[in-house]
Design an enzyme around this catalytic site. Structure first.
Site, short mmCIF file in Angstrom:
data_model
loop_
_atom_site.label_atom_id
_atom_site.label_comp_id
_atom_site.label_asym_id
_atom_site.label_seq_id
_atom_site.Cartn_x
_atom_site.Cartn_y
_atom_site.Cartn_z
N SER A 1 0.82 -1.11 -0.10
CA SER A 1 0.06 -0.03 -0.22
C SER A 1 1.04 1.11 0.09
CB SER A 1 -0.79 0.11 1.15
OG SER A 1 -0.07 0.23 2.29
N SER B 1 -13.45 1.07 12.61
CA SER B 1 -12.85 0.92 13.84
C SER B 1 -13.96 1.05 14.94
CB SER B 1 -12.03 2.10 13.94
OG SER B 1 -11.69 2.32 15.36
N LEU B 2 -14.01 -0.31 15.42
CA LEU B 2 -15.16 -0.13 16.60
C LEU B 2 -14.58 0.72 17.93
CD1 LEU B 2 -15.49 -4.08 16.91
CD2 LEU B 2 -16.87 -2.54 15.42
N ARG B 3 -13.38 1.01 18.04
CA ARG B 3 -12.76 1.89 19.19
C ARG B 3 -13.34 3.33 18.62
NH1 ARG B 3 -8.85 5.29 18.46
NH2 ARG B 3 -8.36 4.61 16.50
N ARG B 4 -13.25 3.68 17.49
CA ARG B 4 -13.84 4.77 17.11
C ARG B 4 -15.16 5.09 17.27
NH1 ARG B 4 -9.51 4.88 12.01
NH2 ARG B 4 -7.67 5.88 13.30
N THR C 1 -9.07 5.73 -1.59
CA THR C 1 -10.28 5.25 -1.97
C THR C 1 -11.47 5.47 -1.01
OG1 THR C 1 -9.13 2.96 -2.43
CG2 THR C 1 -11.46 2.92 -2.22
N ARG D 1 -14.03 0.68 4.00
CA ARG D 1 -12.59 -0.05 3.90
C ARG D 1 -11.75 0.28 2.75
NH1 ARG D 1 -11.38 -5.25 4.98
NH2 ARG D 1 -9.55 -4.32 4.74
C1 DPM Z 1 -6.06 -0.81 13.30
C2 DPM Z 1 -7.52 -0.07 13.09
C3 DPM Z 1 -7.35 0.74 11.99
C4 DPM Z 1 -6.38 0.29 11.34
C5 DPM Z 1 -8.56 -0.07 14.21
C6 DPM Z 1 -8.23 1.20 15.17
C7 DPM Z 1 -8.36 1.74 11.25
C8 DPM Z 1 -9.40 0.99 10.61
C9 DPM Z 1 -10.43 1.99 10.13
C10 DPM Z 1 -5.72 -1.77 14.12
N1 DPM Z 1 -5.45 -0.56 12.00
O1 DPM Z 1 -7.63 2.11 14.81
O2 DPM Z 1 -9.30 1.18 15.97
O3 DPM Z 1 -10.47 3.05 10.45
O4 DPM Z 1 -11.39 1.53 9.28
C11 DPM Z 1 -4.19 1.66 10.41
C12 DPM Z 1 -4.17 3.02 9.67
C13 DPM Z 1 -2.74 3.25 10.16
C14 DPM Z 1 -2.14 1.88 10.39
C15 DPM Z 1 -5.25 3.91 9.09
C16 DPM Z 1 -6.02 4.63 10.09
C17 DPM Z 1 -2.03 4.71 9.92
C18 DPM Z 1 -1.86 5.34 11.21
C19 DPM Z 1 -0.66 4.74 11.97
C20 DPM Z 1 -5.51 0.77 9.81
N2 DPM Z 1 -3.23 1.04 10.61
O5 DPM Z 1 -6.25 4.22 11.35
O6 DPM Z 1 -6.93 5.72 9.56
O7 DPM Z 1 0.37 4.44 11.45
O8 DPM Z 1 -0.92 4.55 13.36
#
Ligand code: DPM
Length: 319
Positions: free
Chosen positions: A16, A135-138, A160, A155
């Site tokens: 990516s 993200s369930l956390r968000r 995208t 997704r």
């Molecule tokens: C994980 C989550 C997400 C990523 C879950 C969370 C976001 C998924 C979503 C574990 N991995 O954060 O609660 O929003 O649909 C991810 C991103 C990055 C690393 C993108 C993002 C970049 C930031 C970083 C996807 N993994 O969170 O917007 O390096 O910390």
């Protein structure tokens, strides 16, 4: 006797755009410190890159974005792998370890609005406005504070997602500040969401480099990129998550600060409807980072965090 040439070091990465930016950065830093060494980047697709039509939380598999790279390291096709630390499971396969953690960028989440809402904030978005996040956390934390908002899975890579927002499929997206900034899209951030509203994911904003536990040559190279203040904070966050046995797809948030050698870790577990929120805080010596994370997990469990997590896992399995 002829001295043998030093080996070419093979760096593994997802393909990516964000992964490549991160991996090139690591390559550049290492090349600066070790100008005489030769590095090569090998890209691989992970399961998480291939399955794009299923909500992340429902796939639920730990190591969704890391497994193929780990197989590559164990079979010595690559020597180390660069990950967004938050995508790296807290328990690594036998024979692999976290070789270093690099300096963290802003770990907060960002609000990215559709242009028709340019003058709005989370609180002032209209009733039923659709927020894109998987993200369930968000989701859980924003529902707690802003029950007037609606949520929809999204997704795909950053471009995208932003295209779907611009096309009007969503009123706003929640994305990591760090990812947007690394891709030069910091101008899309309307608001950095404060910790009082939403705690970030464990390890968010930092890179984690994974390598073979017995490869001392690589471990010594990686030490050059270790950022101790970030590492201490992230070790505490990861110990907290590990002790709660939370995968990366559960509503668990954290926030850490390091003041001199005093580490403070805040943590939260929320129910999916945002109704129940369990929070706590611990402080102590930076050298006890892991223990602080474990202590905080026990504090939240004593307040019922485990019931919430068990319920969520049962719900996800039923769907
Ligand atoms: C994980 C989550 C997400 C990523 C879950 C969370 C976001 C998924 C979503 C574990 N991995 O954060 O609660 O929003 O649909 C991810 C991103 C990055 C690393 C993108 C993002 C970049 C930031 C970083 C996807 N993994 O969170 O917007 O390096 O910390």
């Amino acid at each position: 006797m002829v001295a043998s040439l030093p080996r070419t070091i093979r760096i593994g990465s997802r393909k990516s755009q964000l992964a490549m930016v991160q991996t090139h950065w690591v390559h550049e830093q290492l090349q600066k410190v070790f100008p005489q060494r030769t590095f090569e980047i090998h890209t691989m697709s992970t399961q998480g890159d291939k399955i794009l039509d299923v909500a992340l939380a429902k796939i639920g598999d730990k190591g969704l974005f890391t497994k193929e790279l780990e197989v590559g390291m164990l079979s010595s096709d690559i020597d180390f792998a660069v990950h967004s630390l938050k995508d790296l499971p807290t328990n690594l396969p036998e024979g692999l370890m976290l070789g270093c953690i690099t300096e963290r960028e802003d770990p907060a989440d960002a609000l990215v609005l559709h242009k028709s809402h340019r003058d709005k904030q989370l609180a002032t978005l209209p009733e039923g406005a659709v927020i894109g996040t998987s993200s369930l956390r968000r989701l859980a934390q924003l529902r707690h504070h802003f029950p007037h908002l609606a949520f929809k899975d999204v997704r795909g890579n950053l471009n995208t997602r932003l295209a779907k927002l611009d096309a009007g499929e969503y009123d706003a997206l929640i994305l990591a500040v760090a990812g947007l900034q690394r891709l030069g899209m910091g101008d899309r951030i309307h608001q950095s969401i404060p910790a009082e509203i939403s705690l970030h994911a464990v390890g968010q904003g930092a890179l984690g480099i994974e390598c073979r536990s017995d490869d001392t040559e690589i471990l010594n190279l990686l030490k050059a990129l270790e950022h101790r203040p970030t590492a201490v904070r992230c070790y505490a966050e990861r110990a907290f998550l590990r002790e709660l046995e939370g995968g990366c797809q559960v509503p668990i948030g954290v926030n850490t600060t390091l003041d001199g050698e005093t580490l403070t870790l805040k943590g939260l577990v929320a129910s999916l409807d945002g109704q129940r929120v369990i929070q706590g805080e611990v402080s102590g010596a930076a050298d006890d980072a892991d223990q602080l994370g474990i202590d905080l997990a026990h504090q939240l469990k004593a307040q019922g965090a485990q019931e919430i997590l068990d319920e969520i896992i049962a719900t996800l399995n039923r769907e």
